[in-house]
Motif scaffolding. Sequence first.
Motif, PDB file in Angstrom:
ATOM      1  N   ALA A   1      18.289  95.276  50.890  1.00 44.47           N
ATOM      2  CA  ALA A   1      17.111  94.445  51.138  1.00 44.47           C
ATOM      3  C   ALA A   1      16.419  94.796  52.444  1.00 44.47           C
ATOM      4  N   SER A   2      17.210  95.134  53.449  1.00 45.14           N
ATOM      5  CA  SER A   2      16.619  95.539  54.730  1.00 45.14           C
ATOM      6  C   SER A   2      17.645  96.284  55.551  1.00 45.14           C
ATOM      7  N   LYS A   3      17.144  97.077  56.467  1.00 44.74           N
ATOM      8  CA  LYS A   3      18.031  97.775  57.404  1.00 44.74           C
ATOM      9  C   LYS A   3      17.250  98.108  58.650  1.00 44.74           C
ATOM     10  N   LYS A   4      17.988  98.200  59.734  1.00 40.52           N
ATOM     11  CA  LYS A   4      17.415  98.668  60.988  1.00 40.52           C
ATOM     12  C   LYS A   4      18.419  99.676  61.533  1.00 40.52           C
ATOM     13  N   THR A   5      18.014 100.924  61.575  1.00 37.30           N
ATOM     14  CA  THR A   5      18.923 102.005  61.925  1.00 37.30           C
ATOM     15  C   THR A   5      19.681 101.712  63.211  1.00 37.30           C
ATOM     16  N   GLY A   6      20.991 101.855  63.112  1.00 36.81           N
ATOM     17  CA  GLY A   6      21.858 101.643  64.264  1.00 36.81           C
ATOM     18  C   GLY A   6      22.160 100.188  64.568  1.00 36.81           C
ATOM     19  N   GLU A   7      21.566  99.239  63.790  1.00 37.58           N
ATOM     20  CA  GLU A   7      21.750  97.827  64.111  1.00 37.58           C
ATOM     21  C   GLU A   7      22.253  96.961  62.961  1.00 37.58           C
ATOM     22  N   ARG A   8      21.627  97.066  61.763  1.00 31.62           N
ATOM     23  CA  ARG A   8      22.033  96.144  60.708  1.00 31.62           C
ATOM     24  C   ARG A   8      21.645  96.627  59.321  1.00 31.62           C
ATOM     25  N   VAL A   9      22.363  96.099  58.330  1.00 29.63           N
ATOM     26  CA  VAL A   9      22.014  96.288  56.922  1.00 29.63           C
ATOM     27  C   VAL A   9      22.192  94.953  56.209  1.00 29.63           C
ATOM     28  N   LYS A  10      21.349  94.730  55.212  1.00 31.68           N
ATOM     29  CA  LYS A  10      21.428  93.505  54.424  1.00 31.68           C
ATOM     30  C   LYS A  10      21.355  93.889  52.951  1.00 31.68           C
ATOM     31  N   PHE A  11      22.389  93.505  52.208  1.00 38.37           N
ATOM     32  CA  PHE A  11      22.445  93.769  50.780  1.00 38.37           C
ATOM     33  C   PHE A  11      22.274  92.460  50.025  1.00 38.37           C
ATOM     34  N   LYS A  12      21.326  92.413  49.119  1.00 40.96           N
ATOM     35  CA  LYS A  12      21.067  91.226  48.307  1.00 40.96           C
ATOM     36  C   LYS A  12      21.689  91.474  46.933  1.00 40.96           C
ATOM     37  N   TRP A  13      22.586  90.578  46.509  1.00 34.61           N
ATOM     38  CA  TRP A  13      23.227  90.724  45.204  1.00 34.61           C
ATOM     39  C   TRP A  13      22.170  90.563  44.108  1.00 34.61           C
ATOM     40  N   VAL A  14      22.253  91.380  43.062  1.00 38.32           N
ATOM     41  CA  VAL A  14      21.290  91.307  41.961  1.00 38.32           C
ATOM     42  C   VAL A  14      22.008  90.974  40.655  1.00 38.32           C
ATOM     43  N   ASP A  15      21.228  90.459  39.693  1.00 40.49           N
ATOM     44  CA  ASP A  15      21.791  90.118  38.381  1.00 40.49           C
ATOM     45  C   ASP A  15      21.703  91.326  37.435  1.00 40.49           C
ATOM     46  N   ASP A  16      21.996  91.097  36.166  1.00 44.85           N
ATOM     47  CA  ASP A  16      22.010  92.187  35.179  1.00 44.85           C
ATOM     48  C   ASP A  16      20.648  92.855  34.989  1.00 44.85           C
ATOM     49  N   GLN A  17      19.571  92.133  35.330  1.00 48.36           N
ATOM     50  CA  GLN A  17      18.221  92.703  35.211  1.00 48.36           C
ATOM     51  C   GLN A  17      17.713  93.262  36.551  1.00 48.36           C
ATOM     52  N   ASN A  18      18.630  93.429  37.491  1.00 53.54           N
ATOM     53  CA  ASN A  18      18.292  93.919  38.835  1.00 53.54           C
ATOM     54  C   ASN A  18      17.372  92.985  39.600  1.00 53.54           C
ATOM     55  N   LEU A  19      17.407  91.694  39.255  1.00 56.88           N
ATOM     56  CA  LEU A  19      16.623  90.700  39.980  1.00 56.88           C
ATOM     57  C   LEU A  19      17.493  90.090  41.072  1.00 56.88           C
ATOM     58  N   ASP A  20      16.896  89.864  42.240  1.00 55.56           N
ATOM     59  CA  ASP A  20      17.642  89.295  43.367  1.00 55.56           C
ATOM     60  C   ASP A  20      18.231  87.937  43.006  1.00 55.56           C
ATOM     61  N   THR A  21      19.460  87.707  43.448  1.00 52.05           N
ATOM     62  CA  THR A  21      20.067  86.380  43.355  1.00 52.05           C
ATOM     63  C   THR A  21      19.795  85.677  44.688  1.00 52.05           C
ATOM     64  N   ASP A  22      20.334  84.478  44.847  1.00 52.72           N
ATOM     65  CA  ASP A  22      20.153  83.740  46.102  1.00 52.72           C
ATOM     66  C   ASP A  22      21.082  84.230  47.202  1.00 52.72           C
ATOM     67  N   TYR A  23      22.012  85.133  46.881  1.00 45.59           N
ATOM     68  CA  TYR A  23      23.070  85.472  47.823  1.00 45.59           C
ATOM     69  C   TYR A  23      22.975  86.911  48.315  1.00 45.59           C
ATOM     70  N   PHE A  24      23.475  87.108  49.524  1.00 49.23           N
ATOM     71  CA  PHE A  24      23.456  88.429  50.142  1.00 49.23           C
ATOM     72  C   PHE A  24      24.643  88.525  51.088  1.00 49.23           C
ATOM     73  N   PHE A  25      24.872  89.731  51.576  1.00 49.41           N
ATOM     74  CA  PHE A  25      25.754  89.866  52.732  1.00 49.41           C
ATOM     75  C   PHE A  25      25.056  90.794  53.711  1.00 49.41           C
ATOM     76  N   GLU A  26      25.264  90.488  54.975  1.00 53.71           N
ATOM     77  CA  GLU A  26      24.590  91.234  56.034  1.00 53.71           C
ATOM     78  C   GLU A  26      25.633  91.676  57.046  1.00 53.71           C
ATOM     79  N   LEU A  27      25.476  92.897  57.533  1.00 55.08           N
ATOM     80  CA  LEU A  27      26.368  93.455  58.540  1.00 55.08           C
ATOM     81  C   LEU A  27      25.517  93.825  59.752  1.00 55.08           C
ATOM     82  N   ASN A  28      25.773  93.156  60.870  1.00 57.54           N
ATOM     83  CA  ASN A  28      25.007  93.372  62.103  1.00 57.54           C
ATOM     84  C   ASN A  28      25.905  93.964  63.180  1.00 57.54           C
ATOM     85  N   ILE A  29      25.414  94.999  63.823  1.00 54.59           N
ATOM     86  CA  ILE A  29      26.136  95.589  64.948  1.00 54.59           C
ATOM     87  C   ILE A  29      25.602  94.947  66.227  1.00 54.59           C
TER      88      ILE A  29
END
Length: 130
Positions: free
Chosen positions: A59-87
Amino acid sequence: MDQKIRYEIEFPINSSPQLLYQYISTPSGLSEWFADNVNSRGEFFTFIWNDSEEKARLASKKTGERVKFKWVDDQNLDTDYFFELNILVDEITKDVSLMVIDFAIEAEIKEATQLWENQVSDLKHVIGSV
């Protein structure tokens, strides 16, 4: 279905932000600690654990700082949930830590936290931060 709630955990990691970013943002890096295998096609990442497969969109990233992955359903549509990893880098001490933002059902937060602790322990082992 029970509503999931957001939680955050911070892990100190003895690593450079640049090296750590490679392990949180690339399929090859993520497959060394986060999942058994990770494949990507464009912005979509498939995370594989044993016989289980989950798909997320970068869903978003900032090089060297963070990534955010948004879970998707079977039709590749975003769900309400994500996980984010921030440095995070402390301005004074330059200590590096990894902030995990995730969601879980309230009754499962302790279990989910332990899972992250195990996975980040694997990450530390892989990058030599033990």
